[in-house]
Design a protein around this motif. Structure first.
Motif, PDB file in Angstrom:
ATOM      1  N   LEU A 233       0.833  -1.201   0.000  1.00 50.11           N
ATOM      2  CA  LEU A 233       0.000   0.000   0.000  1.00 50.11           C
ATOM      3  C   LEU A 233       0.871   1.256   0.000  1.00 50.11           C
ATOM      4  CD1 LEU A 233      -2.692  -1.037   2.643  1.00 50.11           C
ATOM      5  CD2 LEU A 233      -2.892  -1.110   0.141  1.00 50.11           C
ATOM      6  N   LYS A 234       1.950   1.206   0.758  1.00 51.42           N
ATOM      7  CA  LYS A 234       2.899   2.327   0.791  1.00 51.42           C
ATOM      8  C   LYS A 234       3.515   2.515  -0.591  1.00 51.42           C
ATOM      9  CE  LYS A 234       7.234   3.755   2.926  1.00 51.42           C
ATOM     10  NZ  LYS A 234       8.330   3.363   3.806  1.00 51.42           N
ATOM     11  N   GLU A 235       3.982   1.433  -1.172  1.00 55.31           N
ATOM     12  CA  GLU A 235       4.629   1.503  -2.486  1.00 55.31           C
ATOM     13  C   GLU A 235       3.665   1.992  -3.566  1.00 55.31           C
ATOM     14  OE1 GLU A 235       6.117  -2.463  -2.813  1.00 55.31           O
ATOM     15  OE2 GLU A 235       7.603  -2.140  -1.237  1.00 55.31           O
ATOM     16  N   GLN A 236       2.407   1.630  -3.446  1.00 53.69           N
ATOM     17  CA  GLN A 236       1.398   2.037  -4.423  1.00 53.69           C
ATOM     18  C   GLN A 236       1.051   3.525  -4.296  1.00 53.69           C
ATOM     19  OE1 GLN A 236      -2.162  -0.409  -4.420  1.00 53.69           O
ATOM     20  NE2 GLN A 236      -3.396   1.235  -5.242  1.00 53.69           N
ATOM     21  N   SER A 237       1.077   4.038  -3.088  1.00 53.80           N
ATOM     22  CA  SER A 237       0.528   5.378  -2.857  1.00 53.80           C
ATOM     23  C   SER A 237       1.550   6.495  -2.706  1.00 53.80           C
ATOM     24  CB  SER A 237      -0.370   5.355  -1.619  1.00 53.80           C
ATOM     25  OG  SER A 237       0.382   5.022  -0.459  1.00 53.80           O
ATOM     26  N   ILE A 238       2.774   6.180  -2.331  1.00 50.40           N
ATOM     27  CA  ILE A 238       3.761   7.234  -2.085  1.00 50.40           C
ATOM     28  C   ILE A 238       4.665   7.401  -3.298  1.00 50.40           C
ATOM     29  CG2 ILE A 238       5.723   7.953  -0.671  1.00 50.40           C
ATOM     30  CD1 ILE A 238       4.388   6.643   1.712  1.00 50.40           C
ATOM     31  N   LYS A 239       4.668   8.625  -3.825  1.00 51.02           N
ATOM     32  CA  LYS A 239       5.539   8.942  -4.965  1.00 51.02           C
ATOM     33  C   LYS A 239       6.976   9.097  -4.470  1.00 51.02           C
ATOM     34  CE  LYS A 239       5.068  13.011  -6.867  1.00 51.02           C
ATOM     35  NZ  LYS A 239       4.629  14.171  -7.658  1.00 51.02           N
TER      36      LYS A 239
END
Length: 100
Positions: free
Chosen positions: A84-90
């Motif tokens: 989820l972190k990898e998907q959402s944080i640029k």
């Protein structure tokens, strides 16, 4: 105690995914002798001057020791949701310091 400031930039449209990860990560901090001092989501009026992209959120937190912080990062439940972190944080910038 070590202090951490994190400037977080979100992938546009992934705010809800980011919030899901934060709910898990932030609820885990206390388990590892950590404290969330504040979590800010600044609006346009919050910036007097800026020379870079505006962060979506700013976190200021601390852990009793460096090892506590490392243990937090390795937490099993938190690691299960890193996607989820990898998907959402640029991008994010982590600034680490100690009190002098």
């Amino acid at each position: 105690m070590i202090y951490l400031t994190q400037l977080i930039h979100i992938v546009p449209g992934q705010e809800k995914v980011f919030d899901q990860f934060e709910d898990i990560a932030l609820s885990t901090i206390g388990k590892y002798n950590g404290r969330l001092f504040f979590r800010l989501r600044p609006d346009e009026k919050s910036f007097i001057e800026i020379g870079t992209d505006k962060p979506y959120e700013i976190h200021f937190l601390g852990f009793d020791t460096e090892q506590d912080f490392e243990n937090f990062k390795k937490d099993k439940k938190r690691r299960e949701f890193l996607h989820l972190k990898e998907q959402s944080i640029k991008t994010s910038l982590l600034i680490k310091g100690t009190k002098i």
